[in-house]
Write an enzyme that holds these catalytic residues in place. Structure first.
Site, mmCIF file in Angstrom:
data_model
loop_
_atom_site.group_PDB
_atom_site.id
_atom_site.type_symbol
_atom_site.label_atom_id
_atom_site.label_comp_id
_atom_site.label_asym_id
_atom_site.label_seq_id
_atom_site.Cartn_x
_atom_site.Cartn_y
_atom_site.Cartn_z
ATOM 1 C CB CYS A 87 -19.187 8.680 -32.105
ATOM 2 S SG CYS A 87 -17.767 9.256 -33.026
ATOM 3 C CB CYS A 96 -21.981 11.260 -27.301
ATOM 4 S SG CYS A 96 -22.547 9.981 -26.221
#
Lengths: 127, 393
Positions: free
Chosen positions: A102, A33
Site C-alpha cells: 500500500c 486507501c
C-alpha cells in the site's frame, strides 16, 4: 517497526514539493486507501536533473518517496526506468510487510512521470 | 524532551498507592487463596476484600463479581458464556457496529457457530437508538451487548434506556464499561444491565486483570475449566496481586470521580477549543455533549494519521489514530466508518485521551505542536494544494 533509515527519511524528507515547469508528472494511489504519491521531474539531455514529491500517506509512504527522489536524481531515463518498488524498500533497509503493497508505490509514480515526459516529448516533436 | 501522554484510553500508569497495595502479594503474602493454611487464608481474605470493594462500587453483591484476565476476557466470558448457556432458549444476539473488537470478533465467532447476530447501526455521533434495539428483538433473542461509552470517539450510549427495555423483555443485557469505569459513576441497578465488563489498567491499575459483573440468576457457561475458583465461572489460581490492585485503583478512581471529571472536562475543552480556533479543515468526532470527559477525537483533512502520530512522537507526544496504518489492516477505524465518516477523512483521525496527570501547560504545548505538524504534513500533501478551501463532507 520502522528501520532507522525510514525514520530518518520520514523526519527529514528530501525533495518535497513540485518541480517548476515540470517535464513530467505521475501520481498513484487514492485517498480512500489513505495513500497518494505525486512526483514531478525535470529532464535535461535525457537525464533527470530534478525531482520532487508530494504525499498524502503514512510514514512509509513519505519515506519511500523521499528515498526514491534521492535514488533518481542525476540518473538517465533508462537508468530510472529500471528502479523498482523493491529497490526503494531495500534502500530503506526494508519496510514492514503490511506496508509493501500500500505504501511502497513511489517507483510506480516515477514510471508514470517518465511516461508523461516521453509522451509530451513525442507531442513536441510531432508539432 | 518531556513526554506528554495523551493516550489514557489505551492504558494508564499504575498509581504508586496501587502498586504499594499490590506488592506484598508478590512476595511475603504469596499464598494460594484455595489453600487451607494461614498463608492461603491471608490471600483469600485479600481476594474477598477486593471483591467486596468492587461489588460495593458497582452497587452489586460480591457473589456477582468474577475476576478475569482483563477487559477482553470479561467481554468474551459475558457473550460466549450467555450464548452457550442459553442456546436452548434462542440463538439471536444483538450488538452495535461501534463495539470494541473484543465484542465484535466474539460475535463473529458465534456467528460461525450457528448464532444469528444483528449489528445495529449508529447515528453520525456514534449513538445507538434504543428504539432500534427494541425493534430488533425477536422471540429468539437471548442477549444484547452495547458498550457504555465508545473507546475511540467517547460517545456515551443510552444504556439506562436500553437496559430498561431489555429488563422488561427479559433479555440478558451486557455492557462493556471498560472506558467508563473509573471515569463515570457506575451502578448496575441504574444501568439495568445483567453483565458489565471492566479493566483495571484503564483506571491506573495493573494490566492483565479485569472483572465481569454477572447478575444473580444469569446463566453463563465458563470457558476456562479446571477448578472451582470464581464460583466455577473462571478456573485458575487467582491473580491476587492484580485483583488487589484492581480494587484499590477502582476505589481511588470512583472516589475522585467528581473532581477528576471536572478537571478532565476543563482540559478537554481547552484542547478542543484550541484545535477548533487554530486549525482549519477539521472534523470533531463523537457526540458533542454525551461524551467522556477525557476524549477528543478529531479528523484533519488531507493528511494521514500514522504520519501525524510519528510526528507527534518526535515531539514526545503519545496519542492514537483510527487510520488504516495504525489499525493493522487496510481499512480505517470501523467506528468512524459506521458513523459515516468518509474513509479519506477517517485516515486522518487523531484520538487524544486525557488523564489525571495532564496539565494546562501540556495542552498548550500539544496545541502548538499540532498546529506545526498538521501544517507540515499538509504542505507535503497533494490533496491540500488542489482543494485549499474545500469544506469537509
Amino acid at each position: 517497526m520502522y528501520s532507522e533509515r525510514v525514520m530518518e527519511h520520514f523526519t527529514n524528507p528530501r525533495n518535497v514539493g513540485e518541480v517548476e515547469q515540470a517535464d513530467g508528472e505521475g501520481q498513484v494511489g487514492n485517498p480512500i486507501c489513505g495513500d497518494i504519491m505525486k512526483l514531478s521531474i525535470k529532464v535535461e539531455d535525457d537525464r533527470i536533473v530534478d525531482i520532487k514529491f508530494k504525499t498524502f500517506g503514512c510514514g512509509a509512504a513519505i519515506a519511500s518517496c523521499s528515498m526514491l527522489t534521492e535514488m533518481v536524481k542525476g540518473k538517465t531515463i533508462e537508468e530510472a526506468r529500471a528502479i523498482t518498488n523493491r529497490d526503494v524498500a531495500e534502500a530503506l533497509g526494508g519496510l514492514p510487510s503490511v506496508k509493501m503493497h500500500c505504501s511502497n508505490l513511489a517507483a510506480d509514480a516515477l514510471q508514470l512521470a517518465i511516461d508523461d515526459y516521453l509522451s509530451k516529448k513525442e507531442e513536441g516533436s510531432n508539432a | 524532551m518531556n513526554r506528554i501522554y495523551l493516550d489514557h484510553a489505551a492504558t494508564t500508569a499504575v498509581r504508586p498507592e496501587v502498586l504499594e497495595a499490590m506488592l506484598p502479594y508478590f512476595t511475603e503474602k504469596y499464598g494460594n487463596p484455595s489453600s487451607v493454611y494461614s498463608l492461603g487464608r491471608e490471600a483469600r481474605r485479600a481476594l474477598d476484600e477486593a471483591r467486596a470493594t468492587v461489588a460495593d462500587l458497582l452497587g452489586a453483591d460480591e457473589r456477582e463479581i468474577v475476576f478475569t484476565g482483563g477487559g477482553s476476557e470479561a467481554d468474551n466470558l459475558a457473550i460466549k458464556g450467555v450464548a452457550f448457556a442459553n442456546r436452548h432458549k434462542g440463538n439471536h444476539i444483538i450488538t452495535s457496529a461501534v463495539e470494541h473488537h473484543a465484542v465484535l470478533d466474539t460475535m463473529h465467532f458465534l456467528e460461525r457457530n450457528g448464532f444469528r447476530i444483528t449489528v445495529l447501526p449508529v447515528d453520525s455521533y456514534g449513538m445507538v437508538d434504543p428504539n432500534q434495539v427494541a425493534e430488533a428483538l425477536t422471540d429468539d433473542t437471548i442477549l444484547v451487548s452495547i458498550m457504555h461509552a465508545n473507546n475511540e470517539v467517547g460517545t456515551i450510549q443510552p444504556i439506562e434506556e436500553i437496559g430498561r427495555i431489555l429488563a422488561e423483555k427479559k433479555v440478558y443485557f451486557h455492557t462493556d464499561a471498560v472506558q467508563t469505569a473509573g471515569i463515570l459513576p457506575i451502578n448496575v441497578a441504574e444501568l439495568h444491565c445483567d453483565l458489565l465488563s471492566l479493566s483495571a489498567h484503564k483506571f491506573y491499575g495493573p494490566k492483565g486483570v479485569g472483572a465481569l459483573y454477572v447478575k444473580r440468576g444469569t446463566k453463563i457457561e465458563p470457558h476456562i475449566h479446571g477448578g472451582a475458583q470464581e464460583r466455577k465461572r473462571r478456573a485458575g489460581t487467582e491473580n491476587v496481586a492484580g485483583i488487589v490492585g484492581l480494587a484499590k485503583a477502582f476505589a481511588l478512581a470512583q472516589g475522585e470521580i467528581e473532581t477528576s471529571a471536572a478537571k478532565l472536562t476543563a482540559l478537554r475543552d481547552r484542547l478542543w477549543d484550541g484545535i477548533a480556533a487554530r486549525i482549519d479543515h477539521v472534523r470533531f468526532n463523537g457526540h458533542p455533549t454525551q461524551r467522556l470527559p477525557n476524549n477528543v477525537n478529531v479528523c484533519f483533512s488531507f493528511i494521514e494519521g500514522e504520519a501525524l502520530l510519528l510526528n507527534l512522537d518526535m515531539h514526545g507526544i503519545a496519542a492514537s489514530s483510527g487510520s488504516a496504518c495504525t489499525s493493522g489492516s487496510l481499512e480505517p477505524s470501523h467506528v468512524l466508518v459506521a458513523m459515516g465518516v468518509p474513509p479519506e477523512i477517517a485516515h486522518g483521525s487523531l484520538r487524544l485521551t486525557l488523564g489525571r496527570e495532564n496539565t494546562e501547560e501540556e495542552i498548550d504545548t500539544v496545541l502548538d505542536v499540532l498546529v506545526e505538524v498538521v501544517a507540515k504534513l499538509r504542505d507535503m500533501s497533494p490533496l491540500y494544494e488542489e482543494t485549499p478551501s474545500k469544506p469537509l463532507p
